[in-house]
Motif scaffolding. Structure first.
Motif, PDB file in Angstrom:
ATOM      1  N   UNK A 348       0.903  -1.062   0.213  1.00  0.00           N
ATOM      2  CA  UNK A 348      -0.007  -0.143  -0.134  1.00  0.00           C
ATOM      3  C   UNK A 348       0.963   1.114   0.113  1.00  0.00           C
ATOM      4  N   UNK A 349       0.282   2.455   0.172  1.00  0.00           N
ATOM      5  CA  UNK A 349       1.269   3.593  -0.003  1.00  0.00           C
ATOM      6  C   UNK A 349       2.070   3.726   1.252  1.00  0.00           C
ATOM      7  N   UNK A 350       1.418   3.193   2.183  1.00  0.00           N
ATOM      8  CA  UNK A 350       2.066   2.931   3.707  1.00  0.00           C
ATOM      9  C   UNK A 350       1.715   1.391   4.081  1.00  0.00           C
ATOM     10  N   UNK A 351       2.987   0.690   4.550  1.00  0.00           N
ATOM     11  CA  UNK A 351       2.854  -0.471   4.975  1.00  0.00           C
ATOM     12  C   UNK A 351       3.896  -0.655   5.973  1.00  0.00           C
ATOM     13  N   UNK A 352       3.630  -1.311   7.273  1.00  0.00           N
ATOM     14  CA  UNK A 352       4.217  -1.742   8.372  1.00  0.00           C
ATOM     15  C   UNK A 352       4.514  -3.131   8.527  1.00  0.00           C
ATOM     16  N   UNK A 353       5.634  -3.557   8.887  1.00  0.00           N
ATOM     17  CA  UNK A 353       5.831  -4.990   9.167  1.00  0.00           C
ATOM     18  C   UNK A 353       6.195  -5.141  10.656  1.00  0.00           C
ATOM     19  N   UNK A 354       5.322  -6.073  11.359  1.00  0.00           N
ATOM     20  CA  UNK A 354       5.451  -6.003  12.970  1.00  0.00           C
ATOM     21  C   UNK A 354       6.011  -7.686  13.049  1.00  0.00           C
ATOM     22  N   UNK A 355       7.130  -7.994  13.883  1.00  0.00           N
ATOM     23  CA  UNK A 355       7.463  -8.883  14.145  1.00  0.00           C
ATOM     24  C   UNK A 355       6.550  -9.645  15.534  1.00  0.00           C
ATOM     25  N   UNK A 356       6.726 -10.852  15.435  1.00  0.00           N
ATOM     26  CA  UNK A 356       6.096 -11.547  16.529  1.00  0.00           C
ATOM     27  C   UNK A 356       6.439 -11.271  17.706  1.00  0.00           C
ATOM     28  N   UNK A 357       7.887 -11.411  18.078  1.00  0.00           N
ATOM     29  CA  UNK A 357       8.534 -10.902  19.364  1.00  0.00           C
ATOM     30  C   UNK A 357       8.608  -9.506  19.405  1.00  0.00           C
ATOM     31  N   UNK A 358       7.545  -8.753  19.669  1.00  0.00           N
ATOM     32  CA  UNK A 358       7.467  -7.284  19.755  1.00  0.00           C
ATOM     33  C   UNK A 358       8.364  -6.645  20.748  1.00  0.00           C
ATOM     34  N   UNK A 359       8.339  -7.553  22.358  1.00  0.00           N
ATOM     35  CA  UNK A 359       9.124  -6.829  23.236  1.00  0.00           C
ATOM     36  C   UNK A 359      10.719  -6.838  22.879  1.00  0.00           C
ATOM     37  N   UNK A 360      11.059  -8.016  22.159  1.00  0.00           N
ATOM     38  CA  UNK A 360      12.515  -8.006  21.887  1.00  0.00           C
ATOM     39  C   UNK A 360      13.049  -7.001  20.915  1.00  0.00           C
ATOM     40  N   UNK A 361      12.184  -6.761  20.011  1.00  0.00           N
ATOM     41  CA  UNK A 361      12.559  -5.650  18.931  1.00  0.00           C
ATOM     42  C   UNK A 361      12.553  -4.373  19.581  1.00  0.00           C
ATOM     43  N   UNK A 362      11.701  -4.003  20.596  1.00  0.00           N
ATOM     44  CA  UNK A 362      11.993  -2.542  21.072  1.00  0.00           C
ATOM     45  C   UNK A 362      13.236  -2.554  22.246  1.00  0.00           C
ATOM     46  N   UNK A 363      13.296  -3.852  22.865  1.00  0.00           N
ATOM     47  CA  UNK A 363      14.362  -3.747  23.738  1.00  0.00           C
ATOM     48  C   UNK A 363      15.700  -3.822  23.215  1.00  0.00           C
ATOM     49  N   UNK A 364      15.999  -4.245  21.911  1.00  0.00           N
ATOM     50  CA  UNK A 364      16.993  -4.322  21.176  1.00  0.00           C
ATOM     51  C   UNK A 364      17.338  -2.580  20.985  1.00  0.00           C
ATOM     52  N   UNK A 365      16.291  -1.957  20.628  1.00  0.00           N
ATOM     53  CA  UNK A 365      16.705  -0.452  20.518  1.00  0.00           C
ATOM     54  C   UNK A 365      16.927   0.326  21.798  1.00  0.00           C
ATOM     55  N   UNK A 366      16.035   0.265  22.684  1.00  0.00           N
ATOM     56  CA  UNK A 366      16.012   1.087  24.031  1.00  0.00           C
ATOM     57  C   UNK A 366      16.778   0.426  25.042  1.00  0.00           C
TER      58      UNK A 366
END
Length: 546
Positions: A348-366
């Motif tokens: 689409x014009x905007x598309x988002x891809x979300x991983x199953x392990x949501x918390x791990x994704x943000x923990x890696x960054x923050x």
């Protein structure tokens, strides 16, 4: 609306010379409003083009917006334009997106399209979880109420005085406001929906705020009103059209813009028994020559960390390095601009891809030690779905934003894979992930134009704190009046604007930041938007040293 009789004198007399540092959206908007209000304004911009992060890049017929790409809060844009005697309809050609955006979930074959209005989205939620449609209705009712409260009391105020906040509305709502500030967005969304996909849809707006769902106060569930209720728009020609419009309005009001002018110091005088006052800016021009621009006041729309720790001596810093050592930085980003041959109907014009392990994704960054998430949740924009001017006939324009830790050691990007190895590896991973999740098997082979940007680019080009893409995260201690003032505590006549100060991150917030800067100078402590159009004020023109 605020009224002229709410102004009790001026902090900076009308007719004064004001120097604005930075011609990003906040700097241009500040210049436009200040010039209309009777000030003599000069803007100094480090880069050769204006717009800051909201820039533009073109190669082989593919044109890319290099920064913001979501047009939300349309009434904020329209109000800003109306202050200057025009309107969004006159300045921009806006298209409503439907779907507003598409979400791909790891391990799920079918993506989910979020539509242009609430009723359609309630049905989508109901299909994914029985009963979730009614829950979304309640969630969006609360989001709309909270957004209305924020606009009325918190977005358009400089917090120079808290007296205007002592109203029956605020006092009655204090218990709810306290809960919304103390409970995380993730936990709050979980009280309405249980399906992980729906919780992710409601939690992802935290990323627009430079934060994570578990770190962001649930006050910001108001963001869901903007995309799931109001809908998502797009300005034909891209976001650079907004930049061009604001620049033209600023210049029409009399503001002068100097590009290739890198501010190196904010100059102050020293007066007995009083605080120093900003009297000008030292800058380096395109030839490397040092120049001085005298002023009665200075507005820095540059990154606040850079302004405080690089342009002022240590004794005059309101926000010294030790302040930043205790702040939470928003994410960095690897940006990937791709010119692709052939059509990509999967996106689409905007598309988002979300991983199953949501918390791990943000923990890696923050969380320390930080690392690049793998796989990553990321964002893809395909403006060629809506705009025929951004790609050659038969081609597509893709812009990928992969949130990463705010760490300049990840490196800088480049053209045709000549960026630093870690940045190019993130880009390769995102392309492969998008190819797999969206079912575009030959995506990599169809790429004809490729450019990447990394955290080091944001530090070099925009003086971004830690190479972040957005600025300080909207966690509790960095929201509303806790985000930091828009006026120096140690230097008279020094003001701030932009995403790193109040009210926060995003193009609408930058426009509001310019307005509350003007309100601060007018000593206007009201909390609502100013009357339209802005009535210019004339006065004696003070003399300044050459």
């Amino acid at each position: 609306m605020s009224r002229p009789d709410a102004h009790h004198g001026r902090e900076v007399p009308p007719g004064s010379r004001i120097t604005v540092i930075g011609a990003g959206m906040a700097g241009l908007a500040s210049a436009a409003l200040l010039a209309r209000d009777g000030y003599r304004v000069t803007v100094l911009e480090k880069q050769a083009q204006v717009g800051g992060r909201a820039g533009s890049w073109e190669k082989d017929g593919y044109r890319f917006d290099t920064g913001p790409s979501w047009y939300l809060m349309p009434e904020v844009f329209d109000h800003f334009f109306r202050l200057l005697g025009t309107s969004a309809a006159e300045q921009l050609d806006l298209t409503v997106l439907d779907p507003g955006y598409r979400v791909f979930f790891e391990g799920q074959q079918s993506p989910v399209d979020l539509r242009r209005d609430r009723a359609l989205n309630e049905r989508i939620f109901e299909d994914l979880q029985p009963g979730a449609g009614r829950s979304l209705a309640a969630y969006l009712d609360s989001a709309e109420e909270t957004y209305g409260l924020a606009k009325k009391y918190f977005l358009y105020t400089s917090f120079a005085s808290f007296a205007p906040l002592l109203t029956p509305d605020i006092l009655r709502g204090a218990p709810k406001l306290a809960r919304l500030l103390l409970e995380s967005l993730d936990r709050y969304a979980g009280r309405f929906v249980q399906d992980q996909r729906l919780r992710q849809i409601l939690g992802y707006p935290a990323v627009f705020l430079g934060s994570a769902p578990k770190l962001t106060p649930s006050m910001y569930h108001l963001m869901s009103h903007l995309d799931l209720d109001d809908g998502v728009l797009y300005p034909q020609g891209g976001f650079i059209r907004i930049v061009d419009a604001v620049r033209a309005l600023a210049e029409a009001e009399g503001a002068q813009i100097i590009t290739g002018a890198d501010a190196t110091a904010i100059l102050t005088d020293s007066r007995p028994r009083s605080r120093p006052r900003a009297v000008g800016v030292r800058y380096r021009d395109g030839s490397g020559k040092t120049e001085v621009l005298a002023a009665n006041a200075v507005v820095s729309a540059a990154d606040l960390h850079h302004t405080e720790t690089r342009l002022l001596p240590r004794p005059l810093q309101s926000y010294p390095e030790r302040y930043w050592n205790k702040r939470v930085a928003g994410p960095g980003a690897v940006l990937v601009m791709l010119g692709v041959t052939g059509k990509l109907p999967q996106l689409s014009h905007h598309s988002l891809l979300f991983t199953r392990d949501w918390d791990a994704n943000f923990n890696a960054i923050f969380r320390s030690p930080t690392q690049v998430p793998d796989p990553a949740s990321f964002y893809v924009c395909k403006p060629s779905a809506t705009d025929q001017t951004v790609a050659p006939e038969g081609g597509e324009n893709l812009f990928i934003l992969v949130p990463v830790p705010p760490d300049t050691r990840l490196g800088a990007g480049g053209i045709n894979r000549d960026g630093d190895a870690r940045v190019e590896a993130v880009a390769d991973g995102a392309i492969a992930q998008l190819s797999s999740w969206a079912g575009i098997e030959d995506l990599a082979e169809r790429i004809k134009v490729r450019r990447t940007l990394g955290p080091a680019d944001f530090a070099t080009d925009y003086n971004s704190w830690r190479g972040g893409v957005l600025g300080p995260a909207h966690v509790l201690k960095q929201s509303a009046f806790l985000r930091g003032r828009n006026k120096s505590r140690k230097v008279e006549g020094l003001y701030y604007a932009g995403g790193t100060t109040i009210p926060g991150i995003g193009l609408p917030m930058c426009l509001i930041s310019a307005e509350i800067l003007l309100k601060r100078m007018r000593r206007d402590t009201t909390t609502t938007a100013m009357d339209e159009p802005l009535i210019p004020v004339t006065g004696r023109v003070p003399e300044v040293a050459p």
